[in-house]
Design a protein around this motif. Sequence first.
Motif, mmCIF file in Angstrom:
data_model
loop_
_atom_site.group_PDB
_atom_site.id
_atom_site.type_symbol
_atom_site.label_atom_id
_atom_site.label_comp_id
_atom_site.label_asym_id
_atom_site.label_seq_id
_atom_site.Cartn_x
_atom_site.Cartn_y
_atom_site.Cartn_z
ATOM 1 N N ARG A 118 4.014 4.638 -1.054
ATOM 2 C CA ARG A 118 4.749 4.263 0.252
ATOM 3 C C ARG A 118 4.309 2.631 0.364
ATOM 4 N N ALA A 119 5.392 1.752 0.498
ATOM 5 C CA ALA A 119 5.105 0.437 0.732
ATOM 6 C C ALA A 119 5.006 0.031 2.163
ATOM 7 N N CYS A 120 4.187 -0.135 2.944
ATOM 8 C CA CYS A 120 3.834 -0.175 4.153
ATOM 9 C C CYS A 120 3.860 -1.584 4.707
ATOM 10 N N GLU A 121 4.283 -1.900 6.033
ATOM 11 C CA GLU A 121 4.191 -3.281 6.616
ATOM 12 C C GLU A 121 2.999 -3.911 6.938
ATOM 13 N N VAL A 122 2.964 -5.068 6.899
ATOM 14 C CA VAL A 122 1.657 -6.006 7.357
ATOM 15 C C VAL A 122 1.068 -5.181 8.615
ATOM 16 N N GLY A 123 -0.261 -5.225 8.667
ATOM 17 C CA GLY A 123 -1.039 -4.391 9.838
ATOM 18 C C GLY A 123 -0.950 -2.987 9.874
ATOM 19 N N THR A 124 -0.500 -2.275 8.710
ATOM 20 C CA THR A 124 -0.541 -0.916 8.223
ATOM 21 C C THR A 124 -0.982 -0.495 7.128
ATOM 22 N N SER A 125 -1.210 0.841 6.870
ATOM 23 C CA SER A 125 -1.607 1.479 5.708
ATOM 24 C C SER A 125 -1.113 2.527 5.663
ATOM 25 N N ALA A 126 -1.018 3.212 4.263
ATOM 26 C CA ALA A 126 -0.475 4.635 4.003
ATOM 27 C C ALA A 126 -1.497 5.662 4.367
ATOM 28 N N SER A 127 -0.816 6.606 4.871
ATOM 29 C CA SER A 127 -1.852 7.899 5.396
ATOM 30 C C SER A 127 -2.360 8.416 4.161
ATOM 31 N N GLU A 128 -3.290 9.227 4.222
ATOM 32 C CA GLU A 128 -3.916 10.129 3.087
ATOM 33 C C GLU A 128 -3.005 10.419 2.231
ATOM 34 N N ASP A 129 -1.928 11.157 2.597
ATOM 35 C CA ASP A 129 -0.903 12.051 1.771
ATOM 36 C C ASP A 129 0.175 10.946 1.423
ATOM 37 N N GLY A 130 0.209 9.573 1.833
ATOM 38 C CA GLY A 130 1.144 8.666 1.570
ATOM 39 C C GLY A 130 2.640 8.899 2.326
ATOM 40 N N SER A 131 2.684 9.785 3.062
ATOM 41 C CA SER A 131 3.741 10.165 3.651
ATOM 42 C C SER A 131 4.418 9.238 4.838
ATOM 43 N N GLU A 132 3.108 8.557 5.808
ATOM 44 C CA GLU A 132 3.742 7.571 6.758
ATOM 45 C C GLU A 132 2.614 6.288 6.541
ATOM 46 N N CYS A 133 3.057 5.305 7.391
ATOM 47 C CA CYS A 133 2.315 4.087 7.644
ATOM 48 C C CYS A 133 1.718 4.169 8.779
ATOM 49 N N LEU A 134 0.452 3.907 8.932
ATOM 50 C CA LEU A 134 -0.312 3.951 10.021
ATOM 51 C C LEU A 134 -0.966 2.585 10.382
ATOM 52 N N SER A 135 -0.852 2.426 11.777
ATOM 53 C CA SER A 135 -1.354 0.974 12.344
ATOM 54 C C SER A 135 -3.034 0.755 11.987
ATOM 55 N N CYS A 136 -3.142 -0.347 11.588
ATOM 56 C CA CYS A 136 -4.685 -0.498 11.232
ATOM 57 C C CYS A 136 -5.435 -0.448 12.514
ATOM 58 N N PRO A 137 -6.644 0.266 12.554
ATOM 59 C CA PRO A 137 -7.490 0.272 13.615
ATOM 60 C C PRO A 137 -7.868 -1.229 13.939
ATOM 61 N N ARG A 138 -8.378 -1.347 15.445
ATOM 62 C CA ARG A 138 -8.737 -2.467 15.989
ATOM 63 C C ARG A 138 -9.954 -3.212 15.021
ATOM 64 N N GLY A 139 -9.721 -4.412 14.726
ATOM 65 C CA GLY A 139 -10.866 -5.012 13.776
ATOM 66 C C GLY A 139 -10.634 -5.014 12.369
ATOM 67 N N ARG A 140 -9.313 -4.609 11.998
ATOM 68 C CA ARG A 140 -8.840 -4.421 10.533
ATOM 69 C C ARG A 140 -7.609 -4.852 10.419
ATOM 70 N N TYR A 141 -7.408 -5.463 8.965
ATOM 71 C CA TYR A 141 -6.059 -5.926 8.882
ATOM 72 C C TYR A 141 -5.594 -5.295 7.341
ATOM 73 N N ALA A 142 -4.342 -5.542 7.136
ATOM 74 C CA ALA A 142 -3.620 -5.171 5.823
ATOM 75 C C ALA A 142 -2.581 -6.081 5.530
ATOM 76 N N VAL A 143 -2.314 -6.392 4.322
ATOM 77 C CA VAL A 143 -1.113 -7.080 3.917
ATOM 78 C C VAL A 143 -0.181 -6.184 3.628
#
Length: 121
Positions: A1-26
Amino acid sequence: RACEVGTSASEDGSECLSCPRGRYAVAGSASCDICSAGFVPDSTQSVCAACEAGKYAGAGSSECPVCPLAHHSDPASSVCSLDASLMAMALLCIGMQHLGLVPLRRSLRRRIRIVDVSQLG
C-alpha cells in the motif's frame, strides 16, 4: 500500500499509520525513520529540518530546545557548547561588582533579568 507523507504502512499493510512523534516518512515509505542529530521532522513529518543556531537536537528528537544560558550552537547542532567569552565576561563583572569596583546602580538593577538557573535544564 502506498502511504502519504508522514505515514507508513501497518505490519499487515492494510492501513497507513501516522509516524510517531520525532519520526518522518516520505510518500510510499514502508516505515518511519528518525532524523539525524541536529535535525527534527518538519510539521508534515515528511522531511528533516535543521535546528537553528542557538538550538540543538539529538538523533530522533521531535523538537529543537534552546541552548542553556551562556551556551551556543551552530545550525544543525546536536549539542550546545559553553560560550567561554560570555562566561568570562559575566564572571569578571560579578567579581568587580563584588569587590565594589563597579557599583551597580538602581536603574541598572531594574533592567537586569534574574534567571533561575535550576530551570535551564
